[in-house]
Scaffold this motif. Structure first.
Motif, PDB file in Angstrom:
ATOM      1  N   ALA A 172       0.832  -1.210   0.000  1.00 59.48           N
ATOM      2  CA  ALA A 172       0.000   0.000   0.000  1.00 59.48           C
ATOM      3  C   ALA A 172       0.866   1.259   0.000  1.00 59.48           C
ATOM      4  O   ALA A 172       0.554   2.248  -0.696  1.00 59.48           O
ATOM      5  N   GLU A 173       1.951   1.242   0.756  1.00 59.64           N
ATOM      6  CA  GLU A 173       2.846   2.397   0.784  1.00 59.64           C
ATOM      7  C   GLU A 173       3.588   2.553  -0.536  1.00 59.64           C
ATOM      8  O   GLU A 173       3.847   3.676  -0.988  1.00 59.64           O
ATOM      9  N   ILE A 174       3.940   1.441  -1.188  1.00 57.94           N
ATOM     10  CA  ILE A 174       4.604   1.515  -2.495  1.00 57.94           C
ATOM     11  C   ILE A 174       3.684   2.158  -3.521  1.00 57.94           C
ATOM     12  O   ILE A 174       4.099   2.992  -4.332  1.00 57.94           O
ATOM     13  N   GLU A 175       2.399   1.779  -3.472  1.00 52.72           N
ATOM     14  CA  GLU A 175       1.447   2.393  -4.401  1.00 52.72           C
ATOM     15  C   GLU A 175       1.303   3.894  -4.138  1.00 52.72           C
ATOM     16  O   GLU A 175       1.291   4.706  -5.075  1.00 52.72           O
ATOM     17  N   ALA A 176       1.210   4.276  -2.847  1.00 54.39           N
ATOM     18  CA  ALA A 176       1.016   5.682  -2.519  1.00 54.39           C
ATOM     19  C   ALA A 176       2.250   6.520  -2.822  1.00 54.39           C
ATOM     20  O   ALA A 176       2.145   7.647  -3.324  1.00 54.39           O
ATOM     21  N   ALA A 177       3.435   5.976  -2.508  1.00 51.83           N
ATOM     22  CA  ALA A 177       4.666   6.758  -2.667  1.00 51.83           C
ATOM     23  C   ALA A 177       5.276   6.635  -4.046  1.00 51.83           C
ATOM     24  O   ALA A 177       6.022   7.529  -4.470  1.00 51.83           O
ATOM     25  N   GLY A 178       4.987   5.546  -4.772  1.00 52.99           N
ATOM     26  CA  GLY A 178       5.632   5.319  -6.053  1.00 52.99           C
ATOM     27  C   GLY A 178       4.717   5.465  -7.253  1.00 52.99           C
ATOM     28  O   GLY A 178       4.918   6.330  -8.105  1.00 52.99           O
ATOM     29  N   VAL A 179       3.698   4.620  -7.310  1.00 48.78           N
ATOM     30  CA  VAL A 179       2.828   4.617  -8.491  1.00 48.78           C
ATOM     31  C   VAL A 179       2.135   5.960  -8.668  1.00 48.78           C
ATOM     32  O   VAL A 179       2.069   6.508  -9.780  1.00 48.78           O
ATOM     33  N   PHE A 271       8.148   0.955  10.063  1.00 42.79           N
ATOM     34  CA  PHE A 271       8.971   0.079   9.224  1.00 42.79           C
ATOM     35  C   PHE A 271       8.384  -0.131   7.829  1.00 42.79           C
ATOM     36  O   PHE A 271       9.136  -0.104   6.842  1.00 42.79           O
ATOM     37  N   PRO A 272       7.070  -0.356   7.680  1.00 43.95           N
ATOM     38  CA  PRO A 272       6.539  -0.484   6.305  1.00 43.95           C
ATOM     39  C   PRO A 272       6.783   0.755   5.448  1.00 43.95           C
ATOM     40  O   PRO A 272       7.048   0.633   4.240  1.00 43.95           O
ATOM     41  N   LYS A 273       6.720   1.938   6.038  1.00 45.36           N
ATOM     42  CA  LYS A 273       6.965   3.165   5.278  1.00 45.36           C
ATOM     43  C   LYS A 273       8.422   3.256   4.838  1.00 45.36           C
ATOM     44  O   LYS A 273       8.722   3.600   3.685  1.00 45.36           O
TER      45      LYS A 273
END
Length: 387
Positions: A172-179, A271-273
Motif C-alpha cells: 500500500a505504501e509503495i502504491e502511494a509513494a511510487g505509483v 517500518f513499512p513506510k
C-alpha cells in the motif's frame, strides 16, 4: 462641626477625589484624600487625575477616607495601582479610616497585583543567537541518530524474519509513494531535461559541437539530476504525508491505543513506510532518468539538429553503466532519510492540530536539506574514489 477645609462633598454618580486638608506635624506631612461618588466600572472613565501634595525632603502619609456610594472590583484595581505608585514614591498609605470591606479588597489586590509595565526585552547578541541555533540543530541531530538506531535495532530482525513484515502495508505504501508519484516525477524530469539541453546547447552551438548535448544531458541526468529530483519530489510529497498521518494519529491517541493493546507502532506504522520508500525511490530515479533523457532528446532534435537516433545511439558510448549505478546507489539512502525524518517529526507532534502543520513544514525543510547535503557528500566521496 467641620472646618472649611473638611467640608464633605455631596455624593454624586461621578467619582470624585479631593484633598481635604494639608497639615504639617513636625517633619511629617499628612494628606487626607476623600473619595466620593459612584466608583464602578461604568463610571471609571470620569476618574480625575490625582496630584499628590508632597514636599521634597519631608516624610509623607496619605490617609484615605470614603464617601463613596458604590464600589466594585474595577475601581479597587484602579485604587490599588494608585497605592502601589504612592508607595513606590516613598509615601505611606494609611487605610485605618477606610471601610473594612473595601480595605480587604484593596489588600487582596495589592498582594496579587502584577506590575503592568513590561519588563525590558534584552535582545541577544548575534553570537548568542548563533549558539542557540547550533544547540537546537545538535539536539535535532541526536534525535535523528536515535531514531536511526531504533530502525537498525528493530528493523534488522524483521528483515531476517521477513515473514513477520506486514507486506500488505508495504505494498500500500509503495502504491502511494511510487505509483501515484509517477506523473509529477515524470513531468518535472522531462522539463528539467529540456532546460539542461537548452542551456548546454546554446553554448555548444557556438563551437559546432551540438552532438555533445548527449554527453551533457546523459551524464548530469543519470548521475545527479535524476535521483536528486526524484528525492526532492518525494520529500515534499511523501515525507510530508508521513508526518501529517502520524501527527494526526498522535493527537487522536491512536498510537497510544496501539501501545495499550500490546501492538508495537514501529512494526505497524514506521517500518513499512521506510521499507516501501527504500524500494520505491530507486525505481522512481530510473523513471526520472528516462524522462530527463527524453526531454533532452526532444530539445536536441528540434532545436539543435541532433536526431533521436543519434541521441540514443550515442548515450551508451558516452555514459557508462557505472554512471548509472553511481546515481542509483544514492537513492536508497535518500529514501531512508526522508522516511525517518517524516516519521520522527510526526511522532513528536504534541497539543493541537496546528502542531501538525508546523511539524509537516519542519519535516519537508529538513528532508530536502538532508537530501542535498547527502548528495554533496556522495559527490565528494566519488571524487576521492576517482569516479
Amino acid at each position: 462641626m467641620t472646618t472649611a477645609a473638611e467640608t464633605i462633598i455631596p455624593a454624586t454618580a461621578t467619582p470624585q477625589v479631593r484633598w481635604l486638608h494639608d497639615q504639617h506635624m513636625g517633619v511629617q506631612q499628612n494628606a487626607v484624600l476623600l473619595l466620593s461618588g459612584d466608583w464602578t466600572i461604568r463610571s471609571l472613565h470620569h476618574v480625575p487625575k490625582v496630584d499628590t501634595p508632597v514636599k521634597e525632603g519631608v516624610k509623607s502619609r496619605i490617609v484615605l477616607r470614603s464617601e463613596m456610594t458604590a464600589f466594585d472590583g474595577s475601581a479597587a484595581l484602579v485604587l490599588a495601582r494608585w497605592i502601589r505608585q504612592w508607595r513606590a514614591a516613598g509615601l505611606t498609605v494609611d487605610l485605618s479610616e477606610f471601610p473594612s470591606r473595601e480595605t480587604g479588597l484593596l489588600t487582596l489586590l495589592d498582594e496579587r497585583l502584577v506590575d503592568s509595565a513590561p519588563s525590558p526585552i534584552h535582545k541577544p547578541s548575534l553570537l548568542a543567537r548563533l549558539g542557540e541555533v547550533a544547540v537546537d540543530q545538535w539536539h535535532e541531530a541526536k534525535s535523528f541518530l536515535s531514531f536511526l538506531g531504533e530502525l537498525v535495532w528493530r528493523g534488522f530482525p524483521l528483515l531476517l524474519a521477513f515473514w513477520r513484515i506486514r507486506w500488505r502495508a508495504v505494498l500500500a505504501e509503495i502504491e502511494a509513494a511510487g505509483v501515484r508519484a509517477l506523473g509529477i516525477v515524470g513531468l518535472l524530469s522531462f522539463m528539467i531535461g529540456m532546460v539542461m539541453a537548452y542551456q548546454g546547447g546554446a553554448t555548444l552551438e557556438n563551437y559546432g559541437a551540438n552532438v555533445l548535448i548527449v554527453n551533457l544531458v546523459g551524464i548530469i541526468t543519470l548521475r545527479e539530476m535524476g535521483p536528486l529530483l526524484a528525492a526532492i519530489i518525494v520529500a515534499g510529497r511523501t515525507g510530508s504525508s508521513y508526518t501529517a498521518q502520524l501527527g494526526t494519529m498522535r493527537i487522536t491517541e491512536e498510537i497510544d491505543a496501539l501501545r495499550a493493546i500490546g501492538v508495537p507502532p514501529f512494526e505497524i506504522l514506521i517500518f513499512p513506510k521506510v521499507l516501501a520508500l527504500a524500494l520505491t525511490l530507486p525505481l522512481l530515479s530510473v523513471f526520472a532518468d528516462l524522462m530527463g533523457l527524453l526531454g533532452g532528446a526532444v530539445v536536441a532534435n528540434y532545436g539543435y539538429g541532433v536526431s533521436f537516433s543519434v541521441f540514443f545511439q550515442r548515450i551508451p558510448e558516452v555514459v557508462s553503466l557505472t554512471t548509472l549505478w553511481l546515481g542509483l546507489i544514492k537513492a536508497p539512502v535518500f529514501a531512508i532519510v526522508i522516511a525517518l525524518i517524516g516519521c520522527m517529526q510526526g511522532l513528536r507532534v504534541r497539543g493541537s492540530a496546528a502542531e501538525v502543520g508546523r511539524a509537516t513544514t519542519v519535516s519537508v525543510v529538513q528532508a530536502i536539506f538532508m537530501v542535498i547535503v547527502i548528495d554533496a557528500a556522495f559527490s565528494v566521496l566519488y571524487n576521492l574514489m576517482g569516479y
